[in-house]
Motif scaffolding. Structure first.
Motif, short mmCIF file in Angstrom:
data_model
loop_
_atom_site.label_atom_id
_atom_site.label_comp_id
_atom_site.label_asym_id
_atom_site.label_seq_id
_atom_site.Cartn_x
_atom_site.Cartn_y
_atom_site.Cartn_z
N SER A 153 53.68 -16.54 25.50
CA SER A 153 52.71 -16.46 24.40
C SER A 153 51.42 -15.78 24.86
O SER A 153 50.87 -14.94 24.14
CB SER A 153 52.43 -17.87 23.88
OG SER A 153 51.48 -17.83 22.85
N ALA A 154 50.95 -16.13 26.04
CA ALA A 154 49.73 -15.50 26.57
C ALA A 154 49.95 -14.00 26.77
O ALA A 154 49.09 -13.19 26.39
CB ALA A 154 49.32 -16.17 27.88
N ARG A 155 51.10 -13.63 27.34
CA ARG A 155 51.39 -12.21 27.56
C ARG A 155 51.44 -11.45 26.24
O ARG A 155 50.87 -10.37 26.10
CB ARG A 155 52.71 -12.04 28.32
CG ARG A 155 53.11 -10.56 28.50
CD ARG A 155 54.49 -10.39 29.10
NE ARG A 155 55.55 -11.08 28.40
CZ ARG A 155 56.17 -10.61 27.30
NH1 ARG A 155 55.80 -9.47 26.76
NH2 ARG A 155 57.17 -11.30 26.75
N LYS A 156 52.11 -12.03 25.25
CA LYS A 156 52.25 -11.35 23.95
C LYS A 156 50.93 -11.27 23.19
O LYS A 156 50.79 -10.45 22.29
CB LYS A 156 53.30 -12.06 23.10
CG LYS A 156 54.72 -11.80 23.58
CD LYS A 156 55.71 -12.46 22.66
CE LYS A 156 57.11 -11.99 22.97
NZ LYS A 156 58.06 -12.44 21.95
N SER A 157 49.98 -12.10 23.57
CA SER A 157 48.67 -12.07 22.91
C SER A 157 47.85 -10.84 23.32
O SER A 157 46.91 -10.46 22.63
CB SER A 157 47.87 -13.33 23.26
OG SER A 157 48.51 -14.46 22.73
N ILE A 158 48.21 -10.24 24.43
CA ILE A 158 47.48 -9.09 24.94
C ILE A 158 48.15 -7.82 24.44
O ILE A 158 49.35 -7.61 24.67
CB ILE A 158 47.45 -9.10 26.49
CG1 ILE A 158 46.76 -10.38 26.98
CG2 ILE A 158 46.76 -7.86 27.03
CD1 ILE A 158 46.86 -10.60 28.47
N PRO A 159 47.39 -6.95 23.76
CA PRO A 159 47.99 -5.71 23.26
C PRO A 159 48.64 -4.91 24.40
O PRO A 159 48.05 -4.75 25.48
CB PRO A 159 46.81 -4.95 22.66
CG PRO A 159 45.77 -5.99 22.40
CD PRO A 159 45.98 -7.05 23.44
N ARG A 160 49.84 -4.44 24.15
CA ARG A 160 50.63 -3.73 25.16
C ARG A 160 49.90 -2.54 25.76
O ARG A 160 50.00 -2.27 26.94
CB ARG A 160 51.95 -3.28 24.54
CG ARG A 160 52.90 -2.62 25.51
CD ARG A 160 54.19 -2.18 24.84
NE ARG A 160 54.94 -3.30 24.31
CZ ARG A 160 55.91 -3.94 24.98
NH1 ARG A 160 56.24 -3.56 26.17
NH2 ARG A 160 56.55 -4.94 24.42
N HIS A 161 49.17 -1.81 24.94
CA HIS A 161 48.56 -0.56 25.42
C HIS A 161 47.06 -0.67 25.64
O HIS A 161 46.37 0.35 25.71
CB HIS A 161 48.88 0.58 24.44
CG HIS A 161 50.36 0.78 24.27
ND1 HIS A 161 51.17 1.25 25.28
CD2 HIS A 161 51.17 0.53 23.22
CE1 HIS A 161 52.42 1.30 24.85
NE2 HIS A 161 52.45 0.86 23.61
N HIS A 162 46.54 -1.87 25.78
CA HIS A 162 45.11 -2.05 26.03
C HIS A 162 44.86 -1.89 27.53
O HIS A 162 45.20 -2.77 28.32
CB HIS A 162 44.65 -3.43 25.55
CG HIS A 162 43.17 -3.56 25.46
ND1 HIS A 162 42.36 -3.67 26.57
CD2 HIS A 162 42.36 -3.56 24.38
CE1 HIS A 162 41.11 -3.75 26.19
NE2 HIS A 162 41.07 -3.68 24.87
N GLU A 163 44.30 -0.77 27.90
CA GLU A 163 44.17 -0.40 29.32
C GLU A 163 43.34 -1.41 30.12
O GLU A 163 43.67 -1.71 31.26
CB GLU A 163 43.58 1.01 29.45
CG GLU A 163 43.62 1.57 30.85
CD GLU A 163 45.02 1.58 31.49
OE1 GLU A 163 45.09 1.36 32.71
OE2 GLU A 163 46.01 1.81 30.78
N ASP A 164 42.29 -1.95 29.53
CA ASP A 164 41.43 -2.88 30.27
C ASP A 164 42.14 -4.20 30.59
O ASP A 164 41.71 -4.93 31.49
CB ASP A 164 40.14 -3.16 29.50
CG ASP A 164 39.23 -1.95 29.42
OD1 ASP A 164 39.32 -1.07 30.31
OD2 ASP A 164 38.45 -1.86 28.45
N CYS A 165 43.18 -4.50 29.86
CA CYS A 165 43.91 -5.75 30.07
C CYS A 165 45.31 -5.52 30.67
O CYS A 165 46.10 -6.46 30.77
CB CYS A 165 44.04 -6.50 28.75
SG CYS A 165 42.48 -7.06 28.09
N ARG A 166 45.58 -4.29 31.06
CA ARG A 166 46.91 -3.94 31.57
C ARG A 166 47.31 -4.80 32.78
O ARG A 166 48.41 -5.34 32.83
CB ARG A 166 46.97 -2.46 31.95
CG ARG A 166 48.34 -2.00 32.46
CD ARG A 166 48.34 -0.52 32.84
NE ARG A 166 47.29 -0.15 33.75
CZ ARG A 166 47.31 -0.35 35.06
NH1 ARG A 166 48.34 -0.90 35.64
NH2 ARG A 166 46.30 0.02 35.83
N GLN A 167 46.41 -4.95 33.75
CA GLN A 167 46.74 -5.71 34.95
C GLN A 167 47.00 -7.18 34.63
O GLN A 167 47.91 -7.79 35.20
CB GLN A 167 45.64 -5.59 36.00
CG GLN A 167 45.63 -4.24 36.68
CD GLN A 167 44.56 -4.17 37.76
OE1 GLN A 167 43.44 -4.65 37.57
NE2 GLN A 167 44.92 -3.58 38.90
#
Length: 180
Positions: A85-99
């Motif tokens: 759920s936490a992983r899916k909450s982060i947009p796939r292509h949001h570069e600042d949150c990629r790591q």
């Protein structure tokens, strides 16, 4: 306001993370169509762990009772599901949150391996019956019926299950080692 922290899970002292079920799951995931089929069912409320347990047991001529240890369910709900759920909450292509998304994806895979290790212990004791069917695909289909969420599968889902069962059986005939 502070939220109550849940008690740590009571896990077995020893687990076997690298077990035949885990190796079968890895072999299944190397087939993109099979992996996608499992993920489509997951979106419909199925547990991929239950699908893989049902398939592995069917490949080995064993019946899946549909019963799993409460530790497996609790781990899935509290750990694997929360990380997913936490992983899916982060947009796939949001570069600042990629790591962060990649770290969560790695943690999710480790949680899935632990879930399958718990499931491995469970299926080795809760599913002792051997099936009478010689056809692996039919045995997997029978076991998938036991692994299904409570509701009856829709007709189009039945076609999806037949395709998935054939792919799961083919994986066993390919490069995975069903027993050992």
């Amino acid at each position: 306001m502070t939220a109550c922290q849940p008690e740590p899970l009571n896990l077995p002292v020893t687990m076997e993370p690298d077990n035949p079920l885990w190796r079968y799951a890895l072999a299944c995931w190397r087939n993109p169509g099979l992996a996608q089929g499992c993920l489509e069912l997951q979106k419909q409320g199925w547990s991929v762990t239950r699908i893989l347990c049902a398939a592995w047991l069917g490949v080995n001529g064993r019946v899946f009772t549909g019963i799993e240890d409460a530790k497996v369910t609790e781990w899935r709900d509290r750990v694997t599901g929360s990380i997913r759920s936490a992983r899916k909450s982060i947009p796939r292509h949001h570069e600042d949150c990629r790591q962060l998304r990649e770290a969560l994806a790695s943690a999710e895979l480790q949680a899935e391996q632990t879930e399958l290790a718990l499931a491995w212990q469970s299926i080795m004791t809760l599913n002792p019956e051997t099936g009478t069917m010689q056809d692996t695909t039919a045995a997997i289909l029978q076991n998938l019926d036991a692994a299904a969420p409570a509701r009856t599968p829709e007709p189009d889902q039945m076609n999806q299950l037949h395709t998935l069962a054939a792919q799961l059986a083919d994986t066993a005939r390919g490069d995975s080692q069903p027993c050992s």
